[in-house]
Design an enzyme around this catalytic site. Structure first.
Site, short mmCIF file in Angstrom:
data_model
loop_
_atom_site.label_atom_id
_atom_site.label_comp_id
_atom_site.label_asym_id
_atom_site.label_seq_id
_atom_site.Cartn_x
_atom_site.Cartn_y
_atom_site.Cartn_z
N HIS A 191 12.76 21.18 55.70
CA HIS A 191 13.08 21.47 57.09
C HIS A 191 14.27 22.41 57.19
CE1 HIS A 191 10.86 17.64 57.36
NE2 HIS A 191 10.39 18.18 58.47
N GLY A 229 23.79 15.44 68.31
CA GLY A 229 23.20 14.43 69.19
C GLY A 229 24.24 13.76 70.07
#
Length: 579
Positions: free
Chosen positions: A217, A558
């Protein structure tokens, strides 16, 4: 970088449409992904794989006879949503049940686990085996935290073979789990990769250097070393894997399947040079190589890199590895034709009809536009800050946090608009927004924000206009839901580090008699302070964990996005509420 695209937000969907159009005799489009063009034989366990786009041929290219029955397809580098996974699985499920198998990434775990529960609740037996082959992503003592890379192919082959032998679901799970325990991978990279539409790569490797232990990723390598020769690369990969031989295997005299995997930009000729070195080293160690695979099996867009996988075989695993297969991207031997899926369900891409909006009191429906305005404000903030959030995420993660939040908030805002237009109560507005967020965003943040909004909506309900106490209770429920699904605690360097102080402060302020607007403002300020404080933390969960030193000095994206969301929500409440 990606040279061929229209709107980056549509990249995954447009690619999937073209893939199916090019392979209509082998696969069909289903809600949430793709499935075999042929029907699942009665009594056969359906093997469902999946993950983010950007890794072709994983995952859609591995759907077909001898491999998966279906693949759930997420957005670029983001897990598919629970709804996508559930829908893909339903399209191929039989009474024998479903096996989920996929790479062990936090977002995939969250969403596949939710889909698994939903299937089991409906009476469709479902179990999971997570692929954990990447030896650099966690220590042997924490092998369950390891991620999956090109070893996916070996595990998927084992699962599919077991299913096609007519094994029961429990037997397929056991066989697949044993296969996973015998698969080890290690990768290196010479350059990073760039998400579609992004202005730069997720990470870079200095000229003349090589990153060791990268992820698919875009996660950077754990170590950076001077670029060696091809034979030295082969030696490093083999040595690393031979240090991790399963405890019940003696290398001398063993048989192993070998996968030399290109990550996107390394040419086949280069891979063959690596394989020549690998085979010699393995042969010198007394290991017999069985039917090696050299090519691209799990890529990372245009990343220049290579991974080596060893699958330590016994008689059954060798039979599974050598068995016929015929998919768009992987073909071996001769596969007998099977019956086609009935034409009436071949193109099952439309979502289920939306549920009717539940009845709500006039007071709750009147408060619905406040929830709608809060979600719209969060969407607008994300539109403004998406690039910055992506840059924060790319330092030690995969860089998709901003893009994922964009997809999620856009979908949530649209769903809230529809709910309010239909006269929905406040709870239903939040639930519809949360479900849309989770479905369209995918990934870890999508699953968590979706679960949080659903939990908050269920607590608030549609019976009355929510009071300050109702809202603080709803935030507490949302916090508990995120902690339950994500398993994170304060100090892990996640969104929880901002959410818990926010929820606790809000409850304290409301209990003390403050108005909702005033309490929310104080709580949002505390969330911002806590989010900024993650700068000095080391991550203990998620994709950033193997790169914890790289994230030191950078706040958790986040936590930052949550604090900013709570701040803009407070601005809306200051204008729209009086309690």
């Amino acid at each position: 970088m990606s040279y061929v695209l229209n709107d980056p937000a549509d990249f995954a969907d447009e690619s999937a449409a073209g893939f199916v159009a090019a392979h209509r005799t082998l696969v069909r489009r289903v809600t949430g992904g793709v499935a075999r063009a042929t029907a699942t034989p009665a009594g056969q366990v359906a093997v469902v794989i999946g993950g983010g786009s950007g890794h072709y041929p994983a995952f859609a290219g591995l759907v077909g006879a001898g491999l998966a029955h279906a693949a759930a397809m997420g957005n670029v580098f983001a897990s598919p949503s629970a709804q996508q996974i559930y829908s893909a699985a339903k399209s191929v499920a039989t009474d024998a049940g479903v096996l989920f198998t996929y790479g062990n990434y936090a977002g995939d775990v969250l969403n596949f686990d939710q889909a698994e529960k939903r299937l089991n609740d409906e009476g469709i037996p479902c179990h999971t085996v997570r692929v954990t082959d990447d030896i650099y992503s966690a220590s042997p003592a924490e092998h369950t935290k390891r991620r999956g890379i090109a070893g996916d192919l070996a595990v998927f082959r084992a699962a599919a073979w077991a299913a096609e032998q007519g094994m029961s679901l429990d037997e397929v799970v056991e066989f697949t789990s044993r296969a996973n325990s015998r698969v080890r991978s290690l990768g290196v990279a010479f350059s990073g990769c760039t998400l579609p539409g992004a202005s730069g790569p997720l990470f870079t490797v200095p000229a003349g250097q090589m990153a060791v232990g990268m992820g698919i990723h875009g996660e950077p390598g754990i170590d950076v070393v001077p670029l060696p020769t091809a034979n030295e690369i082969a030696a490093r990969l083999v040595a690393g894997l031979l240090e991790e031989v399963p405890h019940d295997i003696s290398p001398a005299g063993a048989r192993a399947a070998v996968i030399v995997n290109g990550l996107g930009a390394v040419k086949s000729e280069e891979l063959f040079i690596i394989y020549a070195g690998v085979e010699k080293l393995l042969t010198d160690a007394g290991i017999t190589v069985v039917e090696p695979e050299v090519g691209e099996y799990a890529t990372s867009f245009e990343m220049a890199g290579i991974s080596l996988t060893l699958f330590w075989l016994d008689d059954q695993f060798e039979e599974a590895w050598s068995s016929p297969s015929y998919t768009p991207a992987y073909r071996k031997g001769v596969v007998a034709p099977t019956s086609k899926t009935p034409e009436s369900i071949r193109e099952s891409t439309s979502s289920e009809l939306p549920e009717a909006i539940p009845a709500a009191s006039a007071e709750s429906a009147a408060a619905g536009p406040i929830a709608q305005a809060v979600i719209a404000a969060i969407r607008d903030m994300i539109e403004r800050d998406a690039d910055e959030l992506g840059r924060l995420d790319a330092i030690a993660g995969d860089g998709d946090h901003g893009i994922g939040m964009q997809r999620g908030t856009r979908a949530a805002a649209a769903a809230a608009d529809l709910a309010v237009a239909g006269g929905a109560g406040t709870g239903t507005v939040l639930i519809r927004a949360g479900d849309a967020w989770a479905d369209k965003a995918g990934g870890t943040s999508g699953a968590l924000w979706g679960a949080a909004l659903r939990a908050a909506g269920e607590r608030i309900g549609d019976e009355r206009a929510p009071s300050a106490s109702d809202v603080s209770d709803a935030v507490t429920a949302a916090c508990a839901s995120i902690k339950s699904y994500g398993k994170a605690e304060v100090g892990d360097k996640t969104m929880v580090d901002a959410l818990v102080p926010f929820a606790e402060t809000l409850v304290s302020q409301v209990t003390a008699g403050e108005s909702l607007s005033a309490a929310w403002t104080v709580a949002a300020s505390e969330a911002t302070r806590a989010a900024d404080a993650t700068t000095d933390m080391l991550p203990r969960m998620g994709r950033a964990r193997p790169h914890m030193e790289k994230s030191l000095g950078t706040p958790d994206p986040g936590a930052i996005s949550l604090a900013r969301a709570m701040t803009v929500a407070g601005h809306v409440l200051a204008i729209t509420t009086k309690n």
